[in-house]
Design an enzyme around this catalytic site. Structure first.
Site, PDB file in Angstrom:
ATOM      1  N   CYS A 250      26.055 -13.523 -24.610  1.00 20.59           N
ATOM      2  CA  CYS A 250      25.515 -12.409 -25.399  1.00 20.59           C
ATOM      3  C   CYS A 250      23.998 -12.376 -25.223  1.00 20.59           C
ATOM      4  O   CYS A 250      23.228 -12.611 -26.151  1.00 20.59           O
ATOM      5  CB  CYS A 250      25.904 -12.554 -26.877  1.00 20.59           C
ATOM      6  SG  CYS A 250      25.633 -11.038 -27.799  1.00 20.59           S
TER       7      CYS A 250
ATOM      8  N   GLU B 249      15.667 -29.182 -31.023  1.00 24.73           N
ATOM      9  CA  GLU B 249      15.625 -27.898 -31.728  1.00 24.73           C
ATOM     10  C   GLU B 249      14.192 -27.363 -31.806  1.00 24.73           C
ATOM     11  O   GLU B 249      13.956 -26.167 -31.652  1.00 24.73           O
ATOM     12  CB  GLU B 249      16.197 -28.045 -33.149  1.00 24.73           C
ATOM     13  CG  GLU B 249      17.704 -28.126 -33.182  1.00 24.73           C
ATOM     14  CD  GLU B 249      18.353 -26.850 -32.669  1.00 24.73           C
ATOM     15  OE1 GLU B 249      17.953 -25.756 -33.101  1.00 24.73           O
ATOM     16  OE2 GLU B 249      19.237 -26.942 -31.806  1.00 24.73           O
TER      17      GLU B 249
ATOM     18  N   CYS C 143      34.081  -7.479 -31.457  1.00 23.58           N
ATOM     19  CA  CYS C 143      32.712  -6.956 -31.430  1.00 23.58           C
ATOM     20  C   CYS C 143      32.684  -5.436 -31.599  1.00 23.58           C
ATOM     21  O   CYS C 143      33.097  -4.684 -30.718  1.00 23.58           O
ATOM     22  CB  CYS C 143      32.041  -7.367 -30.113  1.00 23.58           C
ATOM     23  SG  CYS C 143      30.350  -6.777 -29.998  1.00 23.58           S
TER      24      CYS C 143
HETATM   25 FE1  SF4 Z   1      27.731  -9.906 -27.365  1.00 18.61          FE
HETATM   26 FE2  SF4 Z   1      29.652  -8.302 -28.302  1.00 18.61          FE
HETATM   27 FE3  SF4 Z   1      29.107  -8.293 -25.707  1.00 18.61          FE
HETATM   28 FE4  SF4 Z   1      30.269 -10.416 -26.822  1.00 18.61          FE
HETATM   29  S1  SF4 Z   1      31.118  -8.378 -26.637  1.00 18.61           S
HETATM   30  S2  SF4 Z   1      28.559 -10.425 -25.360  1.00 18.61           S
HETATM   31  S3  SF4 Z   1      29.306 -10.461 -28.844  1.00 18.61           S
HETATM   32  S4  SF4 Z   1      27.733  -7.679 -27.364  1.00 18.61           S
END
Ligand code: SF4
Length: 357
Positions: A191, A37, A207
């Site tokens: 993401c 980490e 999302c």
């Molecule tokens: Fe990120 Fe939303 Fe795209 Fe998924 S849908 S990769 S959470 S921006």
């Protein structure tokens, strides 16, 4: 969305596509999770992997790290940057031995009390290595939550509060370790900061930024931080007959704290007077090597290396804790160097070998 739906879907995705092969996900222990980490802060996975493997070979457990000299630890960190992380690792290992009988502490507050460990890192250690419910909020999680909820809080403190609330609300009671690794993986592989792969995202349906076609607007940028510039000269006192250069150990705090480097003289000082006053050397000849730039998160440092032929005036400076002659042809002699100093030493080694009769 029910908070329980998000971890459920994320865990299904992790079971199929999670990066379970990463070395710190084998033989999981608080020690290995902690080291990984800290290494992963501001550093990409592919960069960290060889450092992690070497570190584990040199310091396979807490005792080995606590008993090592700081220079040995810094030597293993050379090139990873942000060297206070390595010094804090060493301090923390010693503290766990002295204050916790060599056992990694098991509460968020105790882990957070250790040098260099913040709330999110402490939570990652608890969740991944001890399967205790605790929410992380690293850069990846911040980005995901900002997009999922299109967060536009007006102040930094309001944003921080909201992010922690959300991070905690999604943390599941079961499989917290896997969930923590899953959300890290989602941020690292789907993401992404730029050009997220929304079409393959397992939580796309939740999302808001994706649904409103506003992904590029989140997370909201912090005010641009101005990066300052500074120039310096690195003084390379070279003893040709011994093939040696003078190095100094830098103070423990500040840039490259505790690492070995060349003496420095600011660009506007008189070089001859500086060398005489601080080193007792009369400068016979100087040769400037090409200037190069090294960029820190807060500073551009422009460095001009100056190779100096000199003669001692009166008593030569002796070696002490802070100064040492370094043989160019003997590797790095278990000393910690910042990456540009390591490169400069290699350049000097090549240059002087080439010049040797
Ligand atoms: Fe990120 Fe939303 Fe795209 Fe998924 S849908 S990769 S959470 S921006």
């Amino acid at each position: 969305m029910q908070p329980t739906q998000f971890p459920k879907i994320l865990l299904q995705w992790y079971d199929q596509q999670g990066r379970k092969h990463l070395p710190w996900r084998q033989d999981i222990s608080p020690y290995r999770v902690w080291i990984s980490e800290i290494m992963l802060q501001q550093t990409q996975v592919k960069t960290v992997i060889p450092y992690f493997l070497r570190f584990m070979t040199c310091f396979p457990n807490l005792n080995a790290l606590a008993e090592a000299a700081e220079d040995e630890v810094l030597a293993q960190w050379t090139g990873l940057g942000y060297y206070s992380r390595a010094r804090n690792l060493h301090k923390t290992a010693k503290k766990i031995i002295s204050d916790f009988q060599g056992e990694f502490p098991k509460t968020l507050l105790e882990i957070q009390s250790l040098p260099g460990i913040g709330r999110s890192t402490a939570a990652a250690i608890l969740a991944i290595a001890m399967n205790q419910k605790a929410a992380i909020l690293d850069g990846n999680v911040r980005r995901i939550l900002s997009r999922l909820h299109m967060l536009e809080e007006k102040t930094a403190s309001a944003m921080e509060k909201k992010l922690w609330e959300l991070a905690e609300s999604y943390s599941p009671d079961l499989r917290i370790g896997d969930y923590t690794q899953a959300i890290m993986d989602l941020g690292a592989s789907i993401c992404l900061r730029s050009r997220p792969l929304c079409q393959t995202c397992p939580v796309q349906v939740f999302c808001q930024a994706n649904q409103h076609n506003r992904v590029a607007e989140f997370p909201k940028p912090k005010n641009a931080i101005k990066v300052a510039s500074r120039s310096t000269r690195m003084l390379i006192f070279y003893q040709a007959d011994r093939h040696e250069v003078l190095l100094e150990k830098r103070p423990p705090v500040g840039i490259w704290g505790g690492l070995w480097s060349f003496p420095e003289c600011s660009a506007d000082e008189n070089l001859e007077e500086f060398c005489q006053k601080h080193y007792g050397y009369r400068v016979l000849q100087t040769d400037n090597m090409p200037e190069f730039k090294h960029t820190f998160s807060h500073l551009h440092l422009f460095i001009t290396p100056v190779v100096i032929a000199f003669t001692p005036l009166g008593n030569q400076i002796r070696e002490n804790d802070g100064r040492s002659w370094h043989k160019l042809n003997q590797g790095n002699q278990a000393r910690g160097f910042a990456a540009p100093i390591k490169r400069l030493l290699a350049d000097l080694r090549n240059l002087t070998t080439h010049l040797s009769p």
